[in-house]
Design a protein around this motif. Structure first.
Motif, PDB file in Angstrom:
ATOM      1  N   LEU A  99       0.763  -1.335   0.048  1.00  0.00           N
ATOM      2  CA  LEU A  99      -0.028  -0.121  -0.018  1.00  0.00           C
ATOM      3  C   LEU A  99       0.846   1.111   0.034  1.00  0.00           C
ATOM      4  CD1 LEU A  99      -2.699  -1.241   2.580  1.00  0.00           C
ATOM      5  CD2 LEU A  99      -2.940  -0.794  -0.188  1.00  0.00           C
ATOM      6  N   LEU A 100       1.991   1.280   0.787  1.00  0.00           N
ATOM      7  CA  LEU A 100       2.862   2.500   0.893  1.00  0.00           C
ATOM      8  C   LEU A 100       3.264   2.773  -0.645  1.00  0.00           C
ATOM      9  CD1 LEU A 100       2.496   2.010   3.840  1.00  0.00           C
ATOM     10  CD2 LEU A 100       4.800   3.022   4.044  1.00  0.00           C
ATOM     11  N   LEU A 133      10.394   1.647   3.877  1.00  0.00           N
ATOM     12  CA  LEU A 133       9.551   2.131   2.944  1.00  0.00           C
ATOM     13  C   LEU A 133       9.401   3.532   2.786  1.00  0.00           C
ATOM     14  CD1 LEU A 133       6.788  -0.726   2.621  1.00  0.00           C
ATOM     15  CD2 LEU A 133       8.745  -0.440   1.000  1.00  0.00           C
ATOM     16  N   LEU A 134       9.197   4.069   4.048  1.00  0.00           N
ATOM     17  CA  LEU A 134       9.184   5.593   4.292  1.00  0.00           C
ATOM     18  C   LEU A 134      10.372   6.352   3.709  1.00  0.00           C
ATOM     19  CD1 LEU A 134       7.068   5.688   7.561  1.00  0.00           C
ATOM     20  CD2 LEU A 134       6.236   6.302   5.403  1.00  0.00           C
ATOM     21  N   LYS A 135      11.352   5.573   4.016  1.00  0.00           N
ATOM     22  CA  LYS A 135      12.904   6.220   3.502  1.00  0.00           C
ATOM     23  C   LYS A 135      12.780   6.346   2.209  1.00  0.00           C
ATOM     24  CE  LYS A 135      15.822   5.191   7.353  1.00  0.00           C
ATOM     25  NZ  LYS A 135      15.526   4.213   8.463  1.00  0.00           N
ATOM     26  N   ILE A 136      12.188   5.196   1.392  1.00  0.00           N
ATOM     27  CA  ILE A 136      12.387   5.396  -0.072  1.00  0.00           C
ATOM     28  C   ILE A 136      11.408   6.564  -0.629  1.00  0.00           C
ATOM     29  CG2 ILE A 136      11.622   4.124  -2.164  1.00  0.00           C
ATOM     30  CD1 ILE A 136      12.643   1.330  -0.668  1.00  0.00           C
ATOM     31  N   LEU A 137      10.328   6.575   0.126  1.00  0.00           N
ATOM     32  CA  LEU A 137       9.388   7.633  -0.109  1.00  0.00           C
ATOM     33  C   LEU A 137       9.971   9.045   0.032  1.00  0.00           C
ATOM     34  CD1 LEU A 137       5.866   6.810   1.474  1.00  0.00           C
ATOM     35  CD2 LEU A 137       6.542   6.324  -0.946  1.00  0.00           C
ATOM     36  N   GLU A 138      10.961   9.209   1.038  1.00  0.00           N
ATOM     37  CA  GLU A 138      11.673  10.319   0.921  1.00  0.00           C
ATOM     38  C   GLU A 138      12.467  10.492  -0.155  1.00  0.00           C
ATOM     39  OE1 GLU A 138      11.847  10.099   5.906  1.00  0.00           O
ATOM     40  OE2 GLU A 138      13.524  10.295   4.753  1.00  0.00           O
ATOM     41  N   VAL A 139      13.042   9.462  -0.562  1.00  0.00           N
ATOM     42  CA  VAL A 139      14.020   9.547  -1.695  1.00  0.00           C
ATOM     43  C   VAL A 139      13.368  10.009  -2.866  1.00  0.00           C
ATOM     44  CG1 VAL A 139      15.355   8.112  -3.408  1.00  0.00           C
ATOM     45  CG2 VAL A 139      15.728   7.779  -0.878  1.00  0.00           C
ATOM     46  N   LEU A 140      12.079   9.583  -2.926  1.00  0.00           N
ATOM     47  CA  LEU A 140      10.976  10.102  -4.202  1.00  0.00           C
ATOM     48  C   LEU A 140      10.575  11.473  -4.057  1.00  0.00           C
ATOM     49  CD1 LEU A 140       9.823   6.486  -4.645  1.00  0.00           C
ATOM     50  CD2 LEU A 140      11.493   7.653  -6.097  1.00  0.00           C
ATOM     51  N   THR A 182       2.025  13.339  -2.387  1.00  0.00           N
ATOM     52  CA  THR A 182       3.012  12.931  -3.657  1.00  0.00           C
ATOM     53  C   THR A 182       3.031  14.106  -4.623  1.00  0.00           C
ATOM     54  OG1 THR A 182       0.939  12.112  -4.809  1.00  0.00           O
ATOM     55  CG2 THR A 182       2.343  10.444  -3.399  1.00  0.00           C
ATOM     56  N   THR A 183       2.401  15.357  -4.073  1.00  0.00           N
ATOM     57  CA  THR A 183       2.309  16.440  -5.194  1.00  0.00           C
ATOM     58  C   THR A 183       3.715  16.766  -5.559  1.00  0.00           C
ATOM     59  OG1 THR A 183       2.350  17.843  -2.954  1.00  0.00           O
ATOM     60  CG2 THR A 183       0.210  17.676  -4.044  1.00  0.00           C
ATOM     61  N   LYS A 184       4.812  16.877  -4.791  1.00  0.00           N
ATOM     62  CA  LYS A 184       6.124  16.906  -5.301  1.00  0.00           C
ATOM     63  C   LYS A 184       6.937  15.880  -5.669  1.00  0.00           C
ATOM     64  CE  LYS A 184       6.854  21.574  -2.711  1.00  0.00           C
ATOM     65  NZ  LYS A 184       5.664  21.459  -2.141  1.00  0.00           N
ATOM     66  N   LEU A 185       6.247  14.779  -5.953  1.00  0.00           N
ATOM     67  CA  LEU A 185       6.977  13.376  -6.214  1.00  0.00           C
ATOM     68  C   LEU A 185       7.796  13.496  -7.461  1.00  0.00           C
ATOM     69  CD1 LEU A 185       7.071  10.237  -6.161  1.00  0.00           C
ATOM     70  CD2 LEU A 185       5.180  10.211  -7.819  1.00  0.00           C
ATOM     71  N   PRO A 245      16.533   7.065  -8.836  1.00  0.00           N
ATOM     72  CA  PRO A 245      16.667   5.647  -8.461  1.00  0.00           C
ATOM     73  C   PRO A 245      16.696   5.136  -7.021  1.00  0.00           C
ATOM     74  CG  PRO A 245      18.848   6.998  -9.668  1.00  0.00           C
ATOM     75  CD  PRO A 245      17.459   7.823  -9.188  1.00  0.00           C
ATOM     76  N   ILE A 246      16.328   3.983  -6.585  1.00  0.00           N
ATOM     77  CA  ILE A 246      15.840   3.575  -5.434  1.00  0.00           C
ATOM     78  C   ILE A 246      17.213   3.084  -5.017  1.00  0.00           C
ATOM     79  CG2 ILE A 246      14.626   2.017  -3.782  1.00  0.00           C
ATOM     80  CD1 ILE A 246      12.792   3.911  -5.480  1.00  0.00           C
ATOM     81  N   PRO A 247      17.874   3.454  -3.898  1.00  0.00           N
ATOM     82  CA  PRO A 247      19.263   3.223  -3.473  1.00  0.00           C
ATOM     83  C   PRO A 247      19.190   1.499  -2.942  1.00  0.00           C
ATOM     84  CG  PRO A 247      18.435   5.018  -2.133  1.00  0.00           C
ATOM     85  CD  PRO A 247      17.200   4.457  -2.938  1.00  0.00           C
ATOM     86  N   GLU A 248      20.383   0.978  -3.137  1.00  0.00           N
ATOM     87  CA  GLU A 248      20.435  -0.515  -2.917  1.00  0.00           C
ATOM     88  C   GLU A 248      20.291  -0.602  -1.277  1.00  0.00           C
ATOM     89  OE1 GLU A 248      24.290  -1.948  -4.155  1.00  0.00           O
ATOM     90  OE2 GLU A 248      23.645  -3.793  -3.445  1.00  0.00           O
ATOM     91  N   GLU A 249      21.012   0.197  -0.766  1.00  0.00           N
ATOM     92  CA  GLU A 249      20.672  -0.033   0.998  1.00  0.00           C
ATOM     93  C   GLU A 249      19.372   0.039   1.307  1.00  0.00           C
ATOM     94  OE1 GLU A 249      22.314   2.476  -0.683  1.00  0.00           O
ATOM     95  OE2 GLU A 249      21.759   4.436   0.419  1.00  0.00           O
ATOM     96  N   LEU A 250      18.477   0.503   0.542  1.00  0.00           N
ATOM     97  CA  LEU A 250      17.231   0.426   0.981  1.00  0.00           C
ATOM     98  C   LEU A 250      16.390  -0.677   0.295  1.00  0.00           C
ATOM     99  CD1 LEU A 250      16.170   4.085   1.050  1.00  0.00           C
ATOM    100  CD2 LEU A 250      16.565   2.869   2.986  1.00  0.00           C
ATOM    101  N   SER A 251      16.627  -0.725  -0.979  1.00  0.00           N
ATOM    102  CA  SER A 251      15.573  -1.928  -1.702  1.00  0.00           C
ATOM    103  C   SER A 251      16.276  -3.244  -1.166  1.00  0.00           C
ATOM    104  CB  SER A 251      15.890  -1.597  -3.338  1.00  0.00           C
ATOM    105  OG  SER A 251      17.034  -2.004  -3.489  1.00  0.00           O
ATOM    106  N   GLU A 252      17.321  -3.345  -0.828  1.00  0.00           N
ATOM    107  CA  GLU A 252      17.875  -4.665  -0.573  1.00  0.00           C
ATOM    108  C   GLU A 252      17.293  -5.276   0.901  1.00  0.00           C
ATOM    109  OE1 GLU A 252      21.984  -4.729  -0.261  1.00  0.00           O
ATOM    110  OE2 GLU A 252      22.002  -3.674   1.323  1.00  0.00           O
ATOM    111  N   GLN A 253      16.399  -4.180   1.486  1.00  0.00           N
ATOM    112  CA  GLN A 253      16.137  -4.571   2.987  1.00  0.00           C
ATOM    113  C   GLN A 253      14.770  -5.538   2.924  1.00  0.00           C
ATOM    114  OE1 GLN A 253      17.848  -4.020   5.824  1.00  0.00           O
ATOM    115  NE2 GLN A 253      19.252  -2.652   4.541  1.00  0.00           N
TER     116      GLN A 253
END
Ligand code: EPZ
Length: 416
Positions: free
Chosen positions: A28-29, A53-60, A75-78, A82-90
């Motif tokens: 959902l996030l 996932l919230l950290k990835i939303l901040e990256v975006l 998401t108005t300023k979405l 790139p999604i960083p490896e240290e987050l996506s691999e978690q």
């Protein structure tokens, strides 16, 4: 690394309230990115995967506000990034950003997702589906680069009713022109949860929860709103705990229909309990019967519950057989139960459990999330004090597990 210190042998009574489902919330996030303004998600569990996932939303470049178990995502300023490896691999669920960013921007750059080591867990069905919609998928080092001029709706027939592929392709299809049909779709409740969220934004989706899902092109995506379903795997885990060492233990806030297959197997094993639509009240079954279980896709017996259920079958007099049809290596924790006095052995995807074997304490290393839950149930049942290491894996999927268990009489604490 935190550890759990557990002294077993107590009878557990009182009430456990089930939290929002991890496997819904982690989809959902990312799905919230499809709204062009803001979304509200209620009953989000406070678990580590959500933090990542919230950290990835901040990256975006998204912002969010957390009020108790409610998250409002803006998401108005979405902005795509790139999604960083240290987050996506978690966690494995980071791959849901593929479907949403493809839908919104027609471009995704994300490193390989993580996930419990319970099998190879490829994502070929996701990739094949994205390509069917017109996307180009490249793998450069350990990154996926997925791009599309346009996404064109089409019929996608999944080789296997994969939960992740079904959700990811539903997310991507919201950005496709025309109509997309997903055949042989998974039917797990989390798919319905995500579909309802997308529908609340104005997406046109029918058939979620069935084996064919239709997604029609929809223009603007408005504000989304959704309540996370109760976690059916957490609920099943605590019902099994009640069957082991409960006394009038009530597990509430669940959806009984989401755990029917587990309840049927408990009844087959001679376990009695009171049931309502949203609660189970259960006491320990002194002599459960040995039974056979085969894991299936929903609405069959869930693979995520076979490891906790194994602990109950160690207390059944006789031989039980579990056939695991979803993953190729999900019996590691069963082998670890033998260090606590159990008698299990596995060959290929068949696990044999011979009981009844009294369980004693042991110091063990948690191999994966649901295996950790199984070791936790065993330690609570066993005589003596056990230490479980690598327990961040358990904290990933069971919100407030120490508080919830302490409140019903368990002797459990987190130690460093
Ligand atoms: C989800 O994983 C859950 N995870 C898993 O829960 C759960 O065990 C699984 O569904 C089945 O119910 C989340 O929702 C985050 P699948 P997912 O795609 O989506 C193979 C837990 O403990 N497959 O239905 O990854 C795959 O290898 C976790 O909470 C492919 O071969 O499950 C597996 O053997 C563990 N190719 C089987 O299908 C693909 O492209 C089921 O996978 C995709 C999957």
């Amino acid at each position: 690394m935190p550890k759990l210190k557990i002294t077993g042998g107590n009878t557990l009574s009182g009430e456990i309230k089930i939290s929002g489902a991890k496997n819904s919330a982690v989809a959902l996030l990312p799905a919230a990115l499809l709204s062009e303004s803001k979304s509200k998600i209620y009953k989000v569990p406070k678990i580590r995967d959500i933090e990542y996932l919230l950290k990835i939303l901040e990256v975006l470049n998204c912002t969010y506000k957390i009020t108790n178990d409610e998250i409002e995502i803006n998401t108005t300023k979405l902005k795509n990034a790139p999604i960083p490896e240290e987050l996506s691999e978690q966690m494995r669920a980071s791959y849901y950003f593929m479907g949403t960013l493809l839908s919104r921007f027609k471009k995704v750059e994300i490193s390989f997702p993580g996930g419990c080591n319970i099998g190879a867990r490829p994502i070929d069905l996701h990739i094949k589906g994205f390509e069917a919609l017109g996307a180009k998928v490249e793998i450069i080092k350990n990154k996926y680069i997925i791009t599309a001029e346009r996404l064109i709706g089409t019929k996608i027939t999944l080789d296997f009713p994969s939960v992740g592929a079904t959700i990811n392709l539903m997310l991507a299809a919201t950005g496709a022109e025309g109509r997309t049909i997903i055949e042989n779709a998974a039917r797990e409740p989390e798919i319905v949860n995500v579909a309802n969220f997308l529908i609340s934004m104005g997406c046109q989706i029918t058939g979620a929860g069935e084996d064919t899902i239709i997604i029609n092109q929809s223009e603007k995506k408005d504000d989304g709103k959704i309540e996370v379903y109760p976690d059916r795997i957490e609920a099943a885990t605590y019902v099994i705990l009640g069957a082991l060492i409960g006394k009038d233990l009530t597990i509430k806030g669940l959806i009984k229909d989401h755990i029917n297959a587990v309840l049927l197997k408990l009844k087959e094993s001679g376990v009695e309990f009171l049931e309502t639509e949203n609660s189970i009240t259960i006491s320990a079954c002194s002599n459960p019967l040995p039974i056979n279980i085969t894991t299936e896709v929903f609405p069959g017996f869930p693979t995520d519950v076979q490891q906790p259920f194994t602990v109950l079958l160690t207390q059944a007099c006789g031989e039980s057989i579990i056939t695991e049809t979803i993953y190729e290596s999900r019996f590691i924790s069963a082998g670890l139960l033998n260090e606590m006095g159990a008698n299990t052995f596995s060959k290929g995807n068949i696990l044999t459990i011979k009981g009844k074997t009294p369980l004693h304490s042991a110091n063990l290393y948690v191999p994966d999330l649901r295996g950790g839950a199984a070791l936790l149930l065993a330690a609570l049942t066993a005589e003596g004090t056990s230490i479980l290491d690598n327990v961040l894996l358990i904290l990933r999927g069971y919100e407030d597990v120490v508080e919830k268990l302490t409140n019903i009489g368990a002797k459990i604490e987190i130690i460093e």
